[in-house]
Each structure stands twice: as structure tokens, then as C-alpha cells.
Design an enzyme around this catalytic site. Structure first.
Site, short mmCIF file in Angstrom:
data_model
loop_
_atom_site.label_atom_id
_atom_site.label_comp_id
_atom_site.label_asym_id
_atom_site.label_seq_id
_atom_site.Cartn_x
_atom_site.Cartn_y
_atom_site.Cartn_z
N TYR A 42 -25.62 -27.23 -7.15
CA TYR A 42 -25.36 -27.45 -5.71
C TYR A 42 -24.07 -28.29 -5.61
CZ TYR A 42 -26.40 -28.93 -0.93
OH TYR A 42 -26.33 -29.17 0.42
N GLY A 94 -22.76 -30.92 -4.36
CA GLY A 94 -22.69 -32.37 -4.56
C GLY A 94 -23.22 -32.85 -5.90
N LYS A 95 -23.76 -31.95 -6.71
CA LYS A 95 -24.28 -32.38 -8.01
C LYS A 95 -23.12 -32.81 -8.92
CE LYS A 95 -28.71 -31.51 -7.38
NZ LYS A 95 -28.94 -31.69 -5.94
N ASN A 96 -23.46 -33.47 -10.06
CA ASN A 96 -22.37 -33.96 -10.93
C ASN A 96 -21.47 -32.82 -11.39
OD1 ASN A 96 -23.82 -36.29 -10.54
ND2 ASN A 96 -23.47 -37.05 -12.60
#
Ligand SMILES: Cc1ncc(COP(=O)(O)O)c(C=O)c1O
Length: 368
Positions: A183, A185-187
Site C-alpha cells: 500500500y 504509505g507502507k515502507n
């Protein structure tokens, strides 16, 4: 100075050329589903995860769901899950008709407490789903030992912790099958939905690969009732362009966290993140706790500081799980977290000035 909760600007600037080149290569290839870009990213992400296999899927929830399905977890089975995770972990269990059995987290690390695991195991338990929450690796040594002793599957939910480690082993490499989310915004974030399953088991990998593609290994031959949950070629190409930067960005997150730790130390009624011995934290989120959470969030918003709450309602108190008849007080640690936690701005490329700005507003508010 305003500080947004999340800005993609520094990341996007660092990989703009690589990402746009990768996207135009897919465009020109005229092959848009399950082609070379997915194959390449799967190989790269397996290498990153120190696993032999990676299967790209449409999102993290599908990765969890297909993992449970490949392990043939089904109605009547119980699956142990944290009481304080994002609801996706629970939903995947519900999708296969099994029952989520919540276990409380350690109140300082917020990760599944191995000491509470055994009491939750029954003859119906089939699997444990540890969630490496906020970016910190769970205590996988104890969890794997308990799982082996009770002959249970382990499915790591590694959506928030790409690149974290426990006792030198990387998250997403311990369980029988492991799920992650890309997704945005994930790292490691795609430019839309994306996810993956990692494993060292070739047979299980084949099952997930078949399940993600209509239950088919060979076009128009369908062996099982499958899904359409394939990682897009475009997203795979974007992820391949970003993956080489992941650990550099992780280092930047850890520097931001270290600065927060320094600047927020010793403030009354403010709990900072704690890291368990043997674990590393990749700070997908930097989560603090205070009894004045709502007031602090309102004050920070007024000062132009973006914050979020992960998560305001634990899964057992969600409307979706009303049918399980849980009530307030059943999982007090998860409930306490839900009312006190606050996620501060955290993104690679945040400057020391940003951190100081956030910290000084928090200090001002909690000291008055
Ligand atoms: C812990 C956890 N598990 C699962 C998911 C589901 O991932 P996705 O949004 O890609 O379906 C997420 C993120 O949204 C998550 O944070």
C-alpha cells in the site's frame, strides 16, 4: 512550519527517473498482466526477504487470505491473532470461515506477547498470525518454538515491517507463509494497491500462485476455485525501482525515531516506543501514548502538525465483529492502546527541524 503526517516528496524525488522509466518500459512491453516485471520483482523481493519464493498479489489483505487458504485453514478452525492489529489480519481469518482468537500484546512493544500464547491454544487451533506492528519485529524465536511444539502454522503479517529483523532473521522469512502489503504509505509502497506472500516452501508457493490466478497454472485449466489477485505489471515495475532504496529509507526513519526519542524523553504522561531485546524497529509508524491523546491531537492539528491514530477501535469492538459478542473490557491492553496511542509524522526525508517542531509543540502542550 507545518509538518504533514506523511510526505512522499523526498522519496518520489529520489526515484522519479527510475520509476517513470520502469513504467514506460511496461507501457512499451505491451504485456500488462503476469509478465516479466512481476517475475523480476518476485525474485528481487524473495532475495530481500531471504526466502526462496515470493508471490506477488493484489494487496496485503489478499496475501493474508490466500496464505490461509493455501494452508487449508477452514471453518471450525481457530487462528490466534493480536487483539490490537489492523482489522485486515482478522478479516482474512473470517474469509476462510475460521475464528480469530485474540491474544493481547506486550504493553510496551505492542507486539503479540509470547507468554500469553499458550493459554489461547485449543485442539481447534491451526495457526498463529503474528503482526509486526508499527515496524517492530515480533519475538519470533518464542513464537516459532511454541508453534512447533503445538504443530501450528505461522503466518507473519509483515505489512508494516519490511526490512525489520528478529535475532538476525528478517521479518517475512520465519513463518510457513508470510504476507506483506505495498500500500502506498507502507515502507515499500507501490503507486496503488499491491502485496506479496513470501515462503521457503515450494509446494505452498505453488498453491498460492495457483490461487491468485483463477486456480490455474495453465491457461484455461482450472484446478481449484481460485481468485483474481495478481500483482500488476506496472506496480511490480515501480516496486523494483524503489526496492534498492528501501534500507536507506529505513535508516532515515530510524534516525528520525532516534531524534524523537531524544527530544521527547522525560515528558510526563508520554510513553515512547520500546524495542524488545533482539528485535529491530523500522518505524513504519512512530507511535506515542498519552492519557491526553485527543486533546494533544487537537492541539497539534491547530499547530499544523499532522497525526493519525492506529487504531481508534480494536477489531473485537468493531461493528463487523459484533456477532462474536465481545464487549468492552475483554482485551484491556488493546482497548487502552486504542484510547491513548498517537502516530506522529514519520517519513524518510523528514528533517531534524521537522522533528524539533513536532517535539517542541508536544513538550509545550504536555508541560502546561
Ligand atoms: C497490519 C496490516 N495487515 C494487513 C494490511 C492490509 O494490506 P492492504 O491494505 O494492502 O490490503 C495492512 C495495511 O493496510 C496492515 O497494516
Amino acid at each position: 512550519m507545518k509538518v504533514p503526517f506523511l510526505s512522499f516528496t523526498p522519496q518520489n524525488q529520489a526515484v522519479r527517473t527510475q520509476v517513470l522509466d520502469a513504467m514506460s518500459q511496461v507501457f512499451d512491453s505491451q504485456w500488462y498482466v503476469l509478465g516479466e516485471a512481476v517475475k523480476q520483482f518476485e525474485a528481487e523481493y524473495a532475495r530481500f526477504s531471504t526466502t526462496t519464493e515470493c508471490i506477488g498479489v493484489a494487496n496485503g489483505l489478499d496475501a493474508l487470505h490466500l496464505a490461509l487458504k493455501a494452508l487449508e485453514v477452514k471453518e471450525g478452525d481457530e487462528v490466534i491473532v493480536p487483539s490490537n492489529t489492523y482489522i485486515a489480519t482478522w478479516l482474512a481469518i473470517s474469509f476462510v470461515g475460521a475464528t480469530p482468537i485474540p491474544v493481547e500484546p506486550n504493553p510496551t512493544t505492542y507486539n503479540l506477547d509470547p507468554a500469553l500464547l499458550e493459554a489461547a491454544i485449543t485442539p481447534r487451533t491451526r495457526a498463529i498470525m503474528p503482526v509486526h506492528l508499527y515496524g517492530q519485529a515480533c519475538e519470533m524465536g518464542a513464537i516459532m518454538e511454541i508453534a512447533q511444539r503445538h504443530n501450528l502454522y505461522v503466518i507473519e503479517d509483515n505489512a508494516q515491517s519490511q526490512g525489520a529483523a528478529y535475532a538476525g532473521g528478517i521479518t517475512g522469512s520465519f513463518g510457513h507463509l508470510n504476507a506483506t502489503s505495498f500500500y502506498p504509505g507502507k515502507n515499500l509502497g507501490a503507486l496503488g494497491d499491491a502485496g506479496a506472500v513470501t515462503t521457503n516452501d515450494a509446494e505452498l508457493a505453488k498453491k498460492v500462485r495457483t490461487l491468485r490466478n483463477y486456480g490455474s497454472q495453465q491457461k484455461y485449466y482450472n484446478e481449484v476455485i481460485g481468485h483474481n489477485s495478481r500483482l500488476d505489471e506496472l506496480q511490480a515495475a515501480v516496486l523494483s525501482a524503489k526496492l534498492p532504496k528501501l534500507m536507506e529509507w529505513t535508516g532515515q526513519r530510524q534516525e528520525v525515531a532516534a531524534l524523537y526519542n531524544e527530544q521527547l524523553a522525560g515528558i510526563p504522561d508520554l510513553h515512547l516506543p520500546a524495542v524488545a531485546p533482539g528485535a529491530t524497529h523500522v518505524y513504519h509508524l512512530y507511535v506515542v501514548r498519552t492519557s491526553q491523546r485527543d486533546e494533544l491531537q487537537k492541539y497539534l492539528t491547530e499547530q499544523g502538525i499532522g497525526t493519525l491514530i492506529h487504531y481508534p477501535i480494536p477489531p473485537h469492538l468493531q461493528e463487523a465483529y459484533r456477532f462474536m459478542n465481545f464487549k468492552a473490557g475483554d482485551f484491556p491492553i488493546a482497548e487502552e492502546l486504542a484510547t491513548t496511542c498517537l502516530s506522529l509524522p514519520m517519513w524518510p526525508g523528514m528533517t531534524p527541524e521537522h522533528v524539533t517542531q513536532v517535539s517542541s509543540h508536544i513538550r509545550t502542550f504536555l508541560r502546561r
